[in-house]
Design a protein around this motif. Structure first.
Motif, short mmCIF file in Angstrom:
data_model
loop_
_atom_site.label_atom_id
_atom_site.label_comp_id
_atom_site.label_asym_id
_atom_site.label_seq_id
_atom_site.Cartn_x
_atom_site.Cartn_y
_atom_site.Cartn_z
N THR A 259 0.84 -1.16 -0.02
CA THR A 259 0.14 -0.11 -0.01
C THR A 259 0.84 1.46 -0.01
OG1 THR A 259 -1.69 -1.09 1.10
CG2 THR A 259 -1.84 1.36 1.29
N ILE A 260 0.78 2.16 -1.08
CA ILE A 260 1.33 3.36 -0.98
C ILE A 260 0.35 4.60 -0.83
CG2 ILE A 260 2.88 5.15 -1.85
CD1 ILE A 260 4.28 2.56 -2.91
N GLY A 261 -0.19 5.14 0.28
CA GLY A 261 -1.00 6.21 0.10
C GLY A 261 -0.18 7.43 0.54
N THR A 262 -0.55 7.93 1.91
CA THR A 262 0.26 9.14 2.51
C THR A 262 1.55 8.28 3.04
OG1 THR A 262 -1.69 10.10 3.25
CG2 THR A 262 0.41 10.78 4.24
N SER A 263 1.58 7.20 3.36
CA SER A 263 2.84 6.73 3.95
C SER A 263 2.69 5.16 2.99
CB SER A 263 2.83 6.40 5.43
OG SER A 263 1.69 5.47 5.57
N GLY A 264 3.56 4.15 3.55
CA GLY A 264 3.49 3.08 2.67
C GLY A 264 3.59 1.68 3.74
N ALA A 265 3.50 0.71 3.10
CA ALA A 265 3.71 -0.53 3.76
C ALA A 265 3.76 -1.68 2.77
CB ALA A 265 2.59 -0.76 4.89
N ILE A 266 4.41 -2.87 3.15
CA ILE A 266 4.33 -4.13 2.61
C ILE A 266 4.16 -5.16 3.72
CG2 ILE A 266 7.03 -4.54 2.75
CD1 ILE A 266 6.70 -6.08 0.22
N ARG A 267 2.99 -5.91 3.31
CA ARG A 267 2.72 -7.02 4.41
C ARG A 267 2.25 -8.32 3.81
NH1 ARG A 267 -0.19 -2.31 4.49
NH2 ARG A 267 -1.40 -3.21 2.92
N ILE A 268 2.35 -9.35 4.56
CA ILE A 268 1.83 -10.48 4.12
C ILE A 268 0.98 -11.28 5.23
CG2 ILE A 268 3.85 -11.22 2.62
CD1 ILE A 268 3.54 -13.24 6.06
N ILE A 269 0.27 -12.16 5.07
CA ILE A 269 -0.74 -12.73 6.28
C ILE A 269 -0.03 -14.09 6.73
CG2 ILE A 269 -3.21 -13.55 6.81
CD1 ILE A 269 -4.28 -11.12 5.35
N SER A 270 -0.26 -14.46 7.94
CA SER A 270 0.18 -15.71 8.58
C SER A 270 -0.90 -16.17 9.55
CB SER A 270 1.77 -15.37 9.32
OG SER A 270 2.18 -16.75 9.97
N ASP A 271 -0.63 -17.57 9.65
CA ASP A 271 -1.45 -17.98 10.77
C ASP A 271 -1.20 -18.01 12.33
OD1 ASP A 271 0.54 -19.79 10.49
OD2 ASP A 271 -0.93 -21.62 10.22
N LYS A 272 0.21 -17.26 12.16
CA LYS A 272 0.67 -17.17 13.53
C LYS A 272 1.80 -15.94 13.43
CE LYS A 272 4.08 -20.70 12.68
NZ LYS A 272 4.51 -22.01 13.30
N PRO A 273 2.04 -15.09 14.62
CA PRO A 273 3.03 -14.15 14.61
C PRO A 273 4.56 -14.61 14.19
CG PRO A 273 1.96 -14.43 16.74
CD PRO A 273 1.60 -15.47 15.96
N LYS A 274 5.19 -13.96 13.53
CA LYS A 274 6.76 -14.23 13.34
C LYS A 274 7.51 -13.02 13.46
CE LYS A 274 5.41 -17.85 9.95
NZ LYS A 274 6.00 -18.29 8.65
N ASN A 275 7.95 -12.76 14.78
CA ASN A 275 8.67 -11.68 15.11
C ASN A 275 10.07 -11.65 14.69
OD1 ASN A 275 6.46 -10.26 16.21
ND2 ASN A 275 6.95 -11.00 18.36
N ASP A 276 10.84 -10.66 14.43
CA ASP A 276 12.14 -10.68 13.78
C ASP A 276 13.15 -10.30 14.89
OD1 ASP A 276 14.28 -10.48 12.17
OD2 ASP A 276 13.70 -8.57 11.58
N GLU A 277 14.02 -11.33 15.11
CA GLU A 277 15.09 -10.82 16.26
C GLU A 277 15.65 -9.54 15.96
OE1 GLU A 277 15.97 -12.13 19.18
OE2 GLU A 277 14.89 -13.95 19.14
N ALA A 278 15.97 -9.21 14.66
CA ALA A 278 16.46 -7.89 14.29
C ALA A 278 15.59 -6.82 14.24
CB ALA A 278 17.31 -7.86 12.77
#
Length: 507
Positions: A259-278
């Motif tokens: 999505t690019i509107g005022t700001s922007g983002a890239i996203r996927i959907i998962s059946d569970k959270p997957k946090n990033d150690e970084a």
């Protein structure tokens, strides 16, 4: 005909769209409001102005559908994330709505982010530590607005404020809650360590509920004014980013929504959270079985608007005379420049940056300027720089979640074929545009259909989103872009300390 109204409370406007149960747009209304900047790092909006936009836009689409004899069966909400409003015991605002773009708490964010506790909170809440986060905003308020902080009865988002006004109840959906930095996305409750850090208790926050929660019994003064029955079902809905994925049908493995509107983002959907150690990406909740993983960039279409407003007076004047959008003239000019802008590279961090750097001190930079560059090269570099920023996040996301095969594009930028093709070429992936690019509103409507029993599962959105256009990547352009991107990526690390130094000079 039955219809549902999807309401999207955005950064620069609120739009209400009436959808039939096949996902077709019947009517829509958009009402704009300003962003207030009382201090250089502050970004706020007036809550009652936003409330008025919600009320008036719903009233407009309901009246149009009443005239057609259509039957309203529900109203569902999308909302921008990360906002904070302090209210007193009577629900009166003590502050404006402090929005995602506000960076006043950046010193607090930096301190929290560098601590073990900050990392632990991120791993539990899924919200990266950044000034956008209500966690950091509350830490700032505790020290710098003590009177307001101590007087506050609740700290709420703009959607919570609107639902309080409508129903006299403080509720927050899991999706908005999961973007506060205060909510445990595994336990589906407020995180005590985050609350302790912010200096608040649970009773200072709203009651968390599912994104498909239905509320009835609206205050009659609002219902009468909008022309709806007081027992019309209102569905809490979710955040705009999560709903953009749902409304774009980007819900299968290998699918991503950009999505690019005022700001922007890239996203996927998962059946569970997957946090990033970084700590580069977020994990937000769409439903209890659908988590949206990705990263936001501060600098999307607002950068194009910055270029238009400050460097394109002739285009604005010409566009007004011939009755077209100034952006059309600008993209036509940019299209005459070869991909790569003849070696001119733009870091688009005019509002600092969120993912992947989470650095509020970062600044915009034009790099590689030479005597052959003209205005249109700078314009092209601006558009390319925004896409590079999203691509930088996309690479981090793939490292964490696996490869992306198809991108579903949403937001205002899809009106520009040049910009969408640029995305396909930079990512070297197929880009799909749905027939209706009002994905956040449609996503809200889909959640309402699920909540009201009109569909069995949100995955049935696939039947509601016909494809309008597909953009295939050009490998030669991709290779050219990648040469610039590698320089783009290195520039941030080389300039990171200088961003801090120039920030200090401005104080």
């Amino acid at each position: 005909m039955k219809y549902i109204v999807g309401v999207d409370i955005g950064t620069t406007s609120t739009k209400s769209i009436a959808f039939d149960l096949k996902g077709n747009v019947i009517t829509k209304k958009n009402i704009e409001y300003p962003i207030l900047n009382p201090e250089p790092s502050w970004s706020e909006q007036e809550p009652d102005e936003m409330l008025s936009a919600v009320v008036e836009s719903i009233k407009h689409v309901v009246a149009e559908n009443d005239a057609r004899g259509n039957k309203l069966i529900g109203v569902s909400f999308s909302s921008a994330m990360h906002s904070v409003i302090a209210v007193d015991e009577k629900g009166k605002t003590l502050t404006n709505c402090i929005i995602w773009a506000d960076t006043r708490s950046k010193e607090y964010a930096e301190k929290i982010k560098s601590s073990e506790l900050g990392h632990e909170i991120y791993m539990k809440t899924g919200t990266p530590i950044h000034p956008m986060s209500p966690l950091c905003k509350l830490c700032w308020m505790k020290d710098n607005a003590k009177d307001i902080f101590e007087k506050a009865y609740k700290f709420i988002s703009i959607k919570e404020y609107i639902f309080y006004k409508f129903f006299n109840e403080y509720v927050v959906d899991y999706s908005i809650a999961s973007a506060t930095g205060l909510f445990d996305i595994y336990e589906l409750g407020w995180n005590k360590k985050a609350l302790d850090l912010a200096g608040i208790s649970e009773d200072k926050l709203s009651r968390p509920v599912s994104t498909t929660e239905v509320i009835k019994g609206m205050r009659s003064e609002y219902a009468d004014y909008m022309g709806i029955d007081v027992n019309t079902p209102f569905i809490l809905g979710a955040s705009d980013g999560c709903l953009a994925n749902l409304g774009a049908n980007a819900i299968k493995p290998g699918d991503a929504a950009v999505t690019i509107g005022t700001s922007g983002a890239i996203r996927i959907i998962s059946d569970k959270p997957k946090n990033d150690e970084a700590e580069r990406i977020f994990s937000y909740i769409l439903t209890e079985n659908h988590y949206v993983l990705g990263g936001p960039v501060n600098n999307g279409g607002i950068i194009f608007r910055w270029f238009r407003d400050n460097f394109s007076p002739l285009e604005i004047e010409t566009a007004e005379k011939i009755g077209i959008d100034p952006y059309e003239l600008l993209t036509t000019q940019a299209s005459k420049v070869e991909p790569g802008a003849n070696g001119l590279i733009f870091l688009p961090y005019l509002l600092g940056e969120r993912a992947p750097h989470w650095d509020a001190n970062s600044k915009g930079v034009f790099f590689g300027v030479n005597i052959t560059h003209k205005r249109e090269h700078f314009l092209r570099a601006v558009l390319e720089g925004v896409i590079y920023g999203v691509y930088d996040v996309g690479r981090a996301l793939e490292e964490t979640t696996g490869s992306i095969d198809t991108i579903y594009a949403t937001g205002g930028f899809v009106r520009s074929q040049l910009w969408v093709q640029m995305m396909a070429d930079v990512f070297n992936k197929k880009v799909v545009i749905a027939e209706s690019y009002e994905s956040s509103c449609l996503g809200a409507a889909v959640l309402a259909m699920k909540a009201l029993g009109e569909i069995e599962a949100v995955e049935q959105v696939e039947k509601l989103v016909p494809i309008s256009k597909i953009f295939m990547p050009n490998r030669e352009n991709h290779e050219r872009y990648m040469k610039n991107f590698e320089i783009y990526r290195r520039l941030y690390s080389k300039l990171k300390d200088e961003f801090v130094n120039i920030e200090m000079l401005q104080k």
